[in-house]
Design a protein around this motif. Structure first.
Motif, PDB file in Angstrom:
ATOM      1  N   ASP A  48       0.820  -1.208   0.000  1.00  9.75           N
ATOM      2  CA  ASP A  48       0.000   0.000   0.000  1.00  9.75           C
ATOM      3  C   ASP A  48       0.858   1.264   0.000  1.00  9.75           C
ATOM      4  N   THR A 117      -1.269   8.055 -10.731  1.00 10.64           N
ATOM      5  CA  THR A 117      -2.510   7.733 -10.014  1.00 10.64           C
ATOM      6  C   THR A 117      -2.236   6.990  -8.709  1.00 10.64           C
ATOM      7  N   ARG A 118      -1.133   6.221  -8.644  1.00 11.18           N
ATOM      8  CA  ARG A 118      -0.819   5.500  -7.394  1.00 11.18           C
ATOM      9  C   ARG A 118      -0.487   6.486  -6.275  1.00 11.18           C
ATOM     10  N   GLN A 121      -3.739   8.252  -5.258  1.00 18.08           N
ATOM     11  CA  GLN A 121      -4.597   7.373  -4.455  1.00 18.08           C
ATOM     12  C   GLN A 121      -4.025   7.175  -3.059  1.00 18.08           C
ATOM     13  N   ARG A 125      -6.023   8.039   0.111  1.00 17.24           N
ATOM     14  CA  ARG A 125      -6.379   6.901   0.952  1.00 17.24           C
ATOM     15  C   ARG A 125      -5.938   7.105   2.393  1.00 17.24           C
ATOM     16  N   GLU A 515      -7.854   5.353 -14.882  1.00 17.32           N
ATOM     17  CA  GLU A 515      -7.221   6.025 -13.742  1.00 17.32           C
ATOM     18  C   GLU A 515      -8.038   5.919 -12.461  1.00 17.32           C
ATOM     19  N   HIS A 516      -9.305   5.493 -12.584  1.00 22.03           N
ATOM     20  CA  HIS A 516     -10.148   5.371 -11.391  1.00 22.03           C
ATOM     21  C   HIS A 516     -10.139   3.959 -10.808  1.00 22.03           C
ATOM     22  N   ASP A 518      -8.875   1.855  -8.607  1.00 22.20           N
ATOM     23  CA  ASP A 518      -8.050   1.806  -7.397  1.00 22.20           C
ATOM     24  C   ASP A 518      -8.177   0.414  -6.788  1.00 22.20           C
ATOM     25  N   LYS A 520      -6.360  -1.218  -4.924  1.00 21.11           N
ATOM     26  CA  LYS A 520      -5.965  -1.333  -3.520  1.00 21.11           C
ATOM     27  C   LYS A 520      -7.172  -1.124  -2.605  1.00 21.11           C
ATOM     28  N   ASN A 521      -8.140  -0.362  -3.077  1.00 24.81           N
ATOM     29  CA  ASN A 521      -9.385  -0.204  -2.327  1.00 24.81           C
ATOM     30  C   ASN A 521     -10.399  -1.285  -2.702  1.00 24.81           C
TER      31      ASN A 521
END
Length: 561
Positions: A48, A117-118, A121, A125, A515-516, A518, A520-521
């Motif tokens: 993460d 984007t990482r 985010q 986050r 790009e949306h 995510d 990880k979520n």
């Protein structure tokens, strides 16, 4: 570890073996190795934290420590030349990077403009902007696999918000958990400037005194962890406590007050062989509480004065293992003992340890405490087994990033079931390992290499198996599969299903790969995980009807007859 062992020509092979499936190159592997071995993050927190990619604004990882209220901004610079050094240029650039995150306004601007984007985010986050506004400290961590030269050291002396880890510093901080533990020789405690309190209680004799810090740094096994074998947890890295200890060491005027601020150390010894007004000599010793204090003292040894003394509780156990365990368990600890440590002697965990050893022919060790000596064996940690059971048996892959729950609130649900045997642990663990061979079929490599993806894929494939009557029956009688020596065949069938499921997963995430997306979520979302697994199950059923895939009954035919 020696500094030269971090050179690219030596260390690259080790990193490829350990992190090859989670990072594509030496630089990213080195970063993950550092975060897990020096910063003491677990693999979920490490994944993460990492944001290293194009347009990263000089930021390779972001980690928020809510206990210490610190936002760590981490940058890694690796060199492939064994003769290379690191100067001040990269450090000055990093200082500029740090200035992009010293206020909520700047962090909001960075979040809005970055093309990575990482990074975006990660900042959102972890609510980095809001936490900096609330008063969290922003600290830089600069790591490299080479030595810093004189220019680097000169520049670092002028700044106070960057922690620098070059090859020398990393080698001093690294604790090798594979070494044998305990020190089987004598040590002389200097008590020439301290009164000694003697206390005898049943089978143990205790001595309490103040020892010079420099005397204690001469104890063997501090740097490689062998001194702390019986400690329920080793040095915990960059915790608030460790920073407090080091701050006290660096301030010479505080040295006389050190015993007032810190709890001291607890030392068990096999026997006290000599004692007088000058020294206490012990034979066979181990530190069961104080790893943080001693590792901090060793790393700051050059700053220690004669005024700095440590409270020592020395206990002679005369080889009484039960007494040693009880003392270790109940010792006053500067950091709270983790749930895994407290569960290490739980009867369920002890039973599983014995069962895994027996049914594997002593080839697999069920590790219930970090640092056990299990050389030459395949290791299944109880925490790792718990995560596998959580995803495969309890159908909760979205909770697998919350490792702290495994040995705490979820311990009974995960382990306290009649079906959880050593046989089951081995079979499901091997299935989990097989998911790694299926991951290359996932086209989105970042998604494939994310740690939580393995648990989701394990859950998805188990859902397919459980949905079939024959598959559910095999899982229910998995002990027989192992006992009859058919576990490899079972895992082979699972592996084939996992590869097919990975290919189906590509279609499910293709529409979200922008790009949306995510992941990880998403992988921590119960709704997304259940919905996606259900679609993969439906696709498998279609493939069976179209004769593009074998039914589960055929794959596992003859497993338990």
């Amino acid at each position: 570890m020696k500094p030269e062992q971090l050179k690219h020509s030596i260390f690259s092979t080790t990193l490829e073996k350990q992190y090859g499936s989670r990072a594509p190159d030496f630089s990213k592997r080195f970063l993950k190795w550092f975060l897990e071995n020096i910063f003491r993050l677990d693999e979920f927190e490490t994944d993460d934290a990492c944001v290293d990619a194009k347009h990263d604004k000089g930021i390779d990882a972001v980690y928020v420590d809510d206990i210490s209220e610190i936002v760590f901004i981490i940058q890694s610079k690796t060199k492939t030349s064994d003769k290379a050094e690191l100067g001040d240029t990269e450090l000055r650039d990093f200082a500029g990077t740090m200035r992009q995150l010293d206020s909520k306004k700047k962090i909001d601007e960075l979040t809005g403009e970055t093309k990575n984007t990482r990074l975006k985010q990660a900042l959102l986050r972890s609510s980095v902007a809001e936490k900096v506004e609330a008063g969290y400290e922003v600290r830089g961590v600069f790591i490299t696999n080479v030595l810093g030269n004189i220019d680097a050291k000169s520049y670092l002396a002028k700044v106070n918000d960057i922690d620098f880890f070059d090859a020398k510093e990393i080698s001093q901080e690294y604790v090798d958990l594979e070494v044998d533990g305990g020190i089987s020789e004598n040590f002389n405690f200097d008590v020439s400037d301290s009164d000694v309190i003697e206390y005898d209680a049943g089978g143990a004799a205790a001595r309490i005194f103040l020892a010079p810090a420099l005397n204690l740094t001469k104890m063997k096994g501090i740097s490689d962890g062998t001194l702390f074998e019986q400690n329920v947890r080793l040095s915990l890295g960059n915790t608030k406590v460790n920073k407090s200890i080091k701050d006290s060491i660096r301030q010479k005027k505080e040295h006389k007050n050190f015993p007032l601020y810190h709890n001291g150390i607890n030392v068990l010894c096999g026997m006290i062989t000599k004692e007088d007004h000058q020294e206490i000599v012990v034979q066979d010793y181990v530190v069961v509480n104080g790893a943080q204090s001693l590792t901090s003292l060793l790393s700051e040894r050059a700053k220690i004065t004669d005024d700095l003394k440590i409270l020592v509780k020395l206990i002679e156990t005369k080889g009484d293992a039960a007494l040693s365990q009880k003392i270790t368990r109940n010792s006053n600890n500067q950091n709270s003992i983790k749930s895994r440590d407290l569960k290490s002697n739980h009867n369920i965990q002890q039973r599983l340890k014995v069962e895994v050893r027996k049914c594997s022919g002593d080839k697999i060790a069920y590790e219930i405490k970090q640092g056990e000596n299990n050389k030459g064996k395949e290791i299944i940690s109880n925490e790792g087994a718990g995560l596998v059971l959580l995803a495969a048996d309890l159908d909760q892959p979205w909770s697998c990033h919350q490792k702290y729950k495994i040995m705490d609130e979820l311990h009974s649900d995960i382990f306290g079931r009649p079906s959880v045997t050593g046989h089951r642990v081995i079979a499901l663990w091997k299935c989990f390992q097989a998911t790694k061979t299926a991951l290359p079929h996932i086209e989105n490599t970042s998604f494939a290499n994310y740690t939580l993806t393995k648990y989701f894929l394990l859950y998805a494939v188990m859902s397919i198996i459980k949905d079939d009557r024959d598959g559910a029956r095999v899982l229910a009688d998995i002990d027989k599969v192992v006992e009859k020596g058919r576990v490899d065949k079972f895992v082979e069938g699972f592996s084939d299903l996992a590869s097919a499921a990975a290919n189906d997963l590509n279609a499910e995430i293709a529409s979200e790969e922008d790009e949306h997306f995510d992941y990880k979520n998403y992988l921590k979302s119960q709704k997304w995980s259940k919905s996606t697994a259900a679609k993969m199950l439906a696709q498998h059923k279609k493939d069976v009807l179209r004769k593009k895939a074998d039914p589960i009954g055929k794959i596992f035919k003859g497993m338990i007859e």
